[in-house]
Design a protein around this motif. Structure first.
Motif, PDB file in Angstrom:
ATOM      1  N   LYS A 174       0.959  -1.229  -0.180  1.00 54.49           N
ATOM      2  CA  LYS A 174       0.259   0.082   0.015  1.00 54.49           C
ATOM      3  C   LYS A 174       0.801   0.968  -0.003  1.00 54.49           C
ATOM      4  N   PHE A 184      -2.263   0.240  -4.661  1.00 49.97           N
ATOM      5  CA  PHE A 184      -1.832  -0.967  -4.203  1.00 49.97           C
ATOM      6  C   PHE A 184      -1.043  -1.508  -5.062  1.00 49.97           C
ATOM      7  N   GLN A 221      -6.733   3.193  -5.159  1.00 55.26           N
ATOM      8  CA  GLN A 221      -7.834   3.071  -3.914  1.00 55.26           C
ATOM      9  C   GLN A 221      -9.158   3.659  -4.187  1.00 55.26           C
ATOM     10  N   THR A 241      -5.687  -4.843   0.621  1.00 56.43           N
ATOM     11  CA  THR A 241      -4.406  -5.417   0.874  1.00 56.43           C
ATOM     12  C   THR A 241      -4.659  -6.852   0.965  1.00 56.43           C
ATOM     13  N   ASN A 242      -5.663  -7.491   1.052  1.00 61.61           N
ATOM     14  CA  ASN A 242      -5.985  -8.841   0.976  1.00 61.61           C
ATOM     15  C   ASN A 242      -7.258  -9.340   0.009  1.00 61.61           C
ATOM     16  N   ARG A 260      -3.291 -13.552   0.519  1.00 65.22           N
ATOM     17  CA  ARG A 260      -2.602 -13.774   1.761  1.00 65.22           C
ATOM     18  C   ARG A 260      -1.932 -14.897   1.910  1.00 65.22           C
TER      19      ARG A 260
END
Length: 266
Positions: A174, A184, A221, A241-242, A260
């Motif tokens: 990020k 990202f 984002q 982020t995941n 992840r």
């Protein structure tokens, strides 16, 4: 209109008179029910997992009616971004590989460009050596503060070799957020059977570049419109982020996991 007013609009019993529960018939029914002894038939145990799942669905459905839309409208970053990348030309690749090596302070002779992809006016460069990697994201659009365009970059250890049907990455980076807000970035190795990688991030499908056993992707984002949207994004329902990643294999099959699951740091 208050939150209570908005919830009341979706109450299926909103048209039932308040004094109905005090009618003679209702009172008689209440007396009959409370006078009945316990049943001789043993009660079945409650399956808590199902109850919790249904409760969560109900909460999300109501919240969606009250505070939707969760995510904000596309900002200026989306005007210069494409969900589908194009490969850089040879001239572009040479230029951006040299720039990325300089920004991350890695020797270009040891770090070779694995992927250089273009999305609108943005370029992502992925360099790798025998034991390290570097990622760089830059805008080619000039601005008052950055005549040559802004950039974000990082370097770290090389991800391990993944299984044939999987990926290996050091995670989603990020960025700190420049003039075009936060982005990202994700890159790494792709298994020998992997032919396609698509990320599902904040309601968008982002097609990664997959070539030479490597993959890269990035997206700007989308800012949540409200507190509920922020909580949903940070807890992973729509989190960048995941995000979920769909992997297509050479035999035509595909499977979807969270990125992840392929992060070597976990």
């Amino acid at each position: 209109m208050t939150l209570d007013d908005q919830l009341r609009r979706h109450d299926p019993a909103r048209d039932v008179p308040d004094d109905l529960a005090r009618s003679p018939r209702a009172m008689a029914t209440l007396a009959r029910v409370t006078a009945t002894g316990p049943s001789a038939t043993p009660l079945r145990p409650v399956r808590r997992t199902h109850a919790a799942r249904y409760a969560l669905v109900a909460v999300v459905a109501v919240a969606g009616l009250v505070v939707a839309p969760i995510l904000g409208a596309d900002d200026a970053a989306f005007a210069t971004w494409d969900a589908d990348p194009r490969p850089a030309t040879a001239q572009e690749a040479a230029r951006y590989a040299k720039e990325c090596a300089g920004w991350t302070r890695v020797p270009l002779g040891d770090y070779q460009p694995q992927v250089v992809e273009v999305r609108g006016s943005w370029v992502m460069t992925y360099l790798a050596s025998a034991d390290g990697e570097a990622q760089c994201l830059r805008s080619t659009a000039p601005s008052p503060d950055f005549v040559d365009g802004e950039n974000e970059s990082m370097s770290g250890p090389l991800a391990e070799t993944p299984p044939a049907d999987g990926l290996a990455t050091i995670g989603v980076l990020k960025t700190s957020g420049g003039l075009s807000s936060t982005q990202f970035m994700v890159a790494g190795k792709a298994g020998s059977k992997v032919t396609g990688v698509v990320f599902e991030a904040q309601g968008r499908r982002v097609r990664a570049t997959v070539t030479n056993g490597r993959f890269t992707a990035w997206w700007p984002q989308r800012e949540p419109d409200n507190l509920w949207g922020l909580l949903m994004d940070e807890t992973g329902f729509n989190g960048s982020t995941n995000p979920r990643v769909s992997i297509t294999l050479s035999d035509g099959t595909s499977h979807t996991e969270r990125i992840r699951d392929y992060d070597v740091n976990y």
